[in-house]
Design a protein around this motif. Structure first.
Motif, PDB file in Angstrom:
ATOM      1  N   ARG A 167       0.832  -1.210   0.000  1.00 13.07           N
ATOM      2  CA  ARG A 167       0.000   0.000   0.000  1.00 13.07           C
ATOM      3  C   ARG A 167       0.868   1.262   0.000  1.00 13.07           C
ATOM      4  NH1 ARG A 167      -4.521  -2.209   4.347  1.00 13.07           N
ATOM      5  NH2 ARG A 167      -5.909  -3.159   2.780  1.00 13.07           N
ATOM      6  N   MET A 168       1.993   1.223   0.708  1.00  9.05           N
ATOM      7  CA  MET A 168       2.902   2.361   0.706  1.00  9.05           C
ATOM      8  C   MET A 168       3.456   2.632  -0.684  1.00  9.05           C
ATOM      9  SD  MET A 168       5.030   1.824   4.241  1.00  9.05           S
ATOM     10  CE  MET A 168       6.179   3.123   3.761  1.00  9.05           C
ATOM     11  N   LEU A 169       3.576   1.554  -1.492  1.00  8.07           N
ATOM     12  CA  LEU A 169       4.079   1.700  -2.858  1.00  8.07           C
ATOM     13  C   LEU A 169       2.974   2.042  -3.851  1.00  8.07           C
ATOM     14  CD1 LEU A 169       6.559  -1.325  -2.888  1.00  8.07           C
ATOM     15  CD2 LEU A 169       7.139   1.096  -2.748  1.00  8.07           C
ATOM     16  N   GLY A 170       1.760   2.257  -3.321  1.00 10.80           N
ATOM     17  CA  GLY A 170       0.672   2.704  -4.169  1.00 10.80           C
ATOM     18  C   GLY A 170      -0.196   1.598  -4.737  1.00 10.80           C
ATOM     19  N   ALA A 171      -0.144   0.391  -4.185  1.00 15.44           N
ATOM     20  CA  ALA A 171      -0.959  -0.714  -4.704  1.00 15.44           C
ATOM     21  C   ALA A 171      -2.431  -0.491  -4.382  1.00 15.44           C
ATOM     22  CB  ALA A 171      -0.491  -2.035  -4.100  1.00 15.44           C
TER      23      ALA A 171
END
Length: 270
Positions: A167-171
């Motif tokens: 999620r931090m990587l934008g998933a």
């Protein structure tokens, strides 16, 4: 110590030959003394004769008698297996990713799972008739829960750290489902599918027992009515052989879809 594939195949065939040899010895009137039966020939009445069983199987396939019955049973099995697996996969994913819905439906799912589902066969016969669909419905109820609980547990076993990093990587939710949840659950899914194969056959055969004019279960039931134990064992062996073939097909699909998993040779000691 590793065992080569050829040597492994030979050892497996030797085990099969030994099992058939023991079966023949225990049911041949002149081979063993009457230990458990006053008349040695009575053993064959209860356990059949292996070569007579194989003769019946060969005659079934040579004459073509078995094909219509086997086709019906395989159709019922395949439909029950596919529908039950798809429903188990879909609902398992949904409830694993929806904690509120999971909490609501949890007691109902556990209640249905604890129910002896074989007793539903007469109800399905009333609802869907004595055709294919009553057997498919029973197969679905047997397969569904095996797949459902494995998918549900597989998704819930995903590390929260992995999810948080993604999620931090934008998933997005779709990316999480495709690249994290599904791959994590797939090993659980295929483990359940190997077990579900046999259950799908159970659903088809039990349904045929309760009411049918076709199918291998029908042939077995007719043979039991005339105390023809050789035909009963012939039907059981045919069903077992095709259950193994279906399990092998599941294994091939598993190998194609789980390429990312490290391969463990079946010839290595566990």
């Amino acid at each position: 110590m590793k065992i080569g594939k050829f040597k492994l195949t030979v050892l497996r065939l030797l085990v099969l030959g030994l099992a058939i040899g023991v079966w023949w010895a225990l049911t041949d009137p002149g081979f063993l003394p009457p230990i458990y039966f006053d008349d040695p020939g009575r053993a064959a009445f209860f356990f059949g004769k292996p070569f007579r069983v194989f003769e019946i199987i060969i005659n079934w396939f040579v004459s073509g008698e078995i094909f219509s019955h086997l086709g019906i049973t395989l159709l019922e099995t395949a439909l029950g297996f596919i529908v039950g697996s798809v429903l188990g996969l879909g609902i398992g994913l949904w409830l694993a990713l929806a904690p509120t819905a999971s909490a609501i439906f949890d007691p109902y799912i556990k209640g249905f799972n604890s129910m002896p589902r074989v007793v539903l066969a007469p109800i399905f016969a009333v609802w869907f008739g004595l055709g294919v669909w009553s057997k498919v419905a029973l197969g679905v109820t047997l397969v569904f829960f095996v797949v459902f609980f494995n998918v549900y547990q597989g998704v819930r076993e995903v590390s929260p750290t992995v999810i948080a990093n993604a999620r931090m990587l934008g998933a997005s939710k779709r990316h999480l489902l495709r690249h994290i949840y599904l791959p994590s659950a797939m090993s659980w899914v295929f483990a359940s599918l190997h077990n579900a194969v046999g259950l799908a056959f159970v659903g088809a055969v039990v349904g045929e027992y309760l009411g049918s004019a076709h199918g291998v279960g029908y042939l077995i039931l007719q043979a039991e009515g005339t105390f023809d134990i050789n035909t009963v064992f012939a039907g059981i062996l045919v069903l077992t052989a095709f259950a193994l073939l279906l399990d092998m097909a599941v294994g091939l699909v598993e190998q194609r879809l789980l390429l990312w998993q490290p391969k463990t040779s079946e010839t290595e000691p566990v």
